[in-house]
Motif scaffolding. Structure first.
Motif, PDB file in Angstrom:
ATOM      1  N   GLY A 238      11.471   0.173  12.321  1.00  0.00           N
ATOM      2  CA  GLY A 238      10.842   1.328  12.938  1.00  0.00           C
ATOM      3  C   GLY A 238       9.487   1.696  12.374  1.00  0.00           C
ATOM      4  N   GLY A 239       8.919   2.756  12.977  1.00  0.00           N
ATOM      5  CA  GLY A 239       7.565   3.180  12.642  1.00  0.00           C
ATOM      6  C   GLY A 239       7.412   3.728  11.241  1.00  0.00           C
ATOM      7  N   ALA A 240       8.458   4.371  10.700  1.00  0.00           N
ATOM      8  CA  ALA A 240       8.342   4.955   9.359  1.00  0.00           C
ATOM      9  C   ALA A 240       8.169   3.862   8.312  1.00  0.00           C
ATOM     10  N   ASP A 241       8.965   2.800   8.402  1.00  0.00           N
ATOM     11  CA  ASP A 241       8.811   1.691   7.452  1.00  0.00           C
ATOM     12  C   ASP A 241       7.476   0.996   7.642  1.00  0.00           C
ATOM     13  N   TYR A 242       7.070   0.855   8.884  1.00  0.00           N
ATOM     14  CA  TYR A 242       5.783   0.215   9.176  1.00  0.00           C
ATOM     15  C   TYR A 242       4.642   0.995   8.537  1.00  0.00           C
ATOM     16  N   ARG A 243       4.669   2.318   8.660  1.00  0.00           N
ATOM     17  CA  ARG A 243       3.618   3.155   8.057  1.00  0.00           C
ATOM     18  C   ARG A 243       3.648   3.044   6.537  1.00  0.00           C
ATOM     19  N   THR A 244       4.837   3.075   5.949  1.00  0.00           N
ATOM     20  CA  THR A 244       4.966   2.961   4.489  1.00  0.00           C
ATOM     21  C   THR A 244       4.436   1.625   3.992  1.00  0.00           C
ATOM     22  N   ASN A 245       4.689   0.562   4.734  1.00  0.00           N
ATOM     23  CA  ASN A 245       4.214  -0.760   4.324  1.00  0.00           C
ATOM     24  C   ASN A 245       2.697  -0.855   4.332  1.00  0.00           C
ATOM     25  N   GLU A 277      -3.323   6.959   4.294  1.00  0.00           N
ATOM     26  CA  GLU A 277      -2.636   7.017   3.002  1.00  0.00           C
ATOM     27  C   GLU A 277      -3.185   5.969   2.037  1.00  0.00           C
ATOM     28  N   LEU A 278      -3.500   4.797   2.566  1.00  0.00           N
ATOM     29  CA  LEU A 278      -3.984   3.720   1.704  1.00  0.00           C
ATOM     30  C   LEU A 278      -5.375   3.997   1.157  1.00  0.00           C
ATOM     31  N   ILE A 279      -6.311   4.381   2.029  1.00  0.00           N
ATOM     32  CA  ILE A 279      -7.689   4.524   1.567  1.00  0.00           C
ATOM     33  C   ILE A 279      -7.920   5.859   0.867  1.00  0.00           C
TER      34      ILE A 279
END
Length: 394
Positions: A238-245, A277-279
């Protein structure tokens, strides 16, 4: 006639004889006491010597351990430049970084001095050797005239010539011909691809620093309907794991020669959130290859340097000459032939923008129709997909 009676008297013990015997007895006891004193004194002296030797030897071992850590750090830092700065002049770059990393370490009460360090770089084998030789002061051993001892250590590190896998891969795949101005199949025929036959191509080297869309948000830029260059990472749902990755790290590594399913759908929201979140609120900016600015200083590394697997669409069965994915790519499985090191700049509209920093191949075939790499299998991974490790050389 009367008989005479004789009385037998006890023998007399002359005083001189008694005195001699007593004197001899006392001398024996005093002799034994003197022997014990001498023995205890010698034992204490030896024990003190052993304690002093143990203390000095402990100091030497401590100095050697600290020196070895410093040499290891320097060798790894030098070898790491073959990964982060493959375009920089060698051996100068590796020597400089190895020396800088080594002298920042402390040994006992002082830092390693540049005069104590020797760095040798084997460019062909991407190998860096750091030797440290320093004199350590002795303490208790000085009474024996032993004032100093030399501590000599060596560390050798190397960066692999090929990719193996990455433990922090972003959930995007990069087509092998993404930077060609031609469609995929003509680009394959023109060898305008990143990896061909398990090696990085001159075309890829010529594209370093190029800005491109690493994750399209516009459906017109998608690879196929519903295909937006996203990878279904292992154990991610799902989208939550995708965003976290995207924002942090995927829990599972991606390896050479392994195949991974694509993630259908655009997922604009999770993509934008993960990139932000990354940058972070104060992102680094691109200055040039190996140069990233945080506003005040320029560094050769950045938290926005990320890795994405490369997929060879040219090697997919029935993809060319039409350039169409089977079943519109709904059940697409992509084999990893290499990795792209990219600098993530941010989001423009709904497109994720990045710059190409480096390309590494899995080696041993694959690319240009090879359909997979021949690099080492799990569980080996490395920074930016390249193993950098300490080695022993005969």
């Amino acid at each position: 006639m009367k008989r005479s009676r004789f009385v037998k008297l006890p023998p007399r013990c002359p005083a001189p004889i008694i005195a001699v015997r007593i004197s001899a007895l006392l001398r024996g006891r005093q002799g034994k006491q003197g022997y014990v004193i001498v023995t205890v004194a010698l034992t204490l002296f030896l024990l003190c010597g052993f304690v002093a030797f143990a203390l000095d030897w402990g100091i030497v071992l401590s100095a050697r351990t600290a020196s070895q850590r410093a040499a290891d750090a320097g060798a790894l830092a030098g070898a790491f430049t073959f990964v982060t700065q493959p375009f920089s002049p060698q051996p100068t770059t590796a020597e400089q970084h190895a020396l800088e990393a080594t002298v920042t370490n402390e040994v006992l009460d002082g830092r390693v001095q540049p005069s104590e360090v020797s760095v040798n770089v084997d460019v062909a084998n991407r190998r860096v050797q750091v030797d440290i030789e320093r004199a350590e002061n002795m303490f208790f051993a000085r009474v024996l005239g032993w004032n100093q001892t030399n501590v000599v250590v060596r560390a050798i590190a190397e960066a692999s010539a090929f990719s193996t896998g990455s433990a922090c891969t972003k959930p995007w795949f990069i087509p092998n011909t993404i930077l060609s101005n031609q469609p995929s199949c003509p680009a394959c025929n023109s060898q305008e691809m990143f990896i061909d036959g398990g090696t990085v191509t001159p075309f890829a080297l010529g594209q370093l620093g190029t800005q491109f869309i690493v994750k399209p948000g516009n459906p017109q830029n998608s690879l196929a309907p519903g295909q937006f260059y996203a990878v279904a990472m292992p154990d991610s749902i799902g989208g939550a794991d995708y965003r976290t990755n995207i924002g942090s790290c995927a829990p599972e590594a991606v390896y050479c020669a392994e195949s991974y399913m694509v993630e259908p759908g655009n997922m604009i929201g999770p993509t934008n959130q993960g990139v932000r979140e990354l940058i972070g609120p104060n992102p680094d900016t691109w200055v040039g290859l190996g140069q990233y600015s945080n506003g005040s200083t320029i560094s050769d590394t950045s938290h926005q340097l990320v890795v994405a697997p490369i997929w060879d669409e040219c090697g997919m069965a029935n993809f060319c000459p039409g350039g169409e994915l089977p079943d519109n790519g709904r059940n697409l499985s992509i084999p990893v032939i290499g990795f792209a090191l990219i600098f993530l700049e941010g989001v423009q509209g709904n497109d994720v923008i990045a710059r190409l920093v480096w390309v590494s191949a899995c080696g041993g075939g694959g690319g240009g129709g090879g359909g997979g790499g021949g690099g080492p299998q799990p569980p080996e991974t490395g920074p930016y997909s390249i193993p950098v490790r300490l080695v022993r050389v005969p």
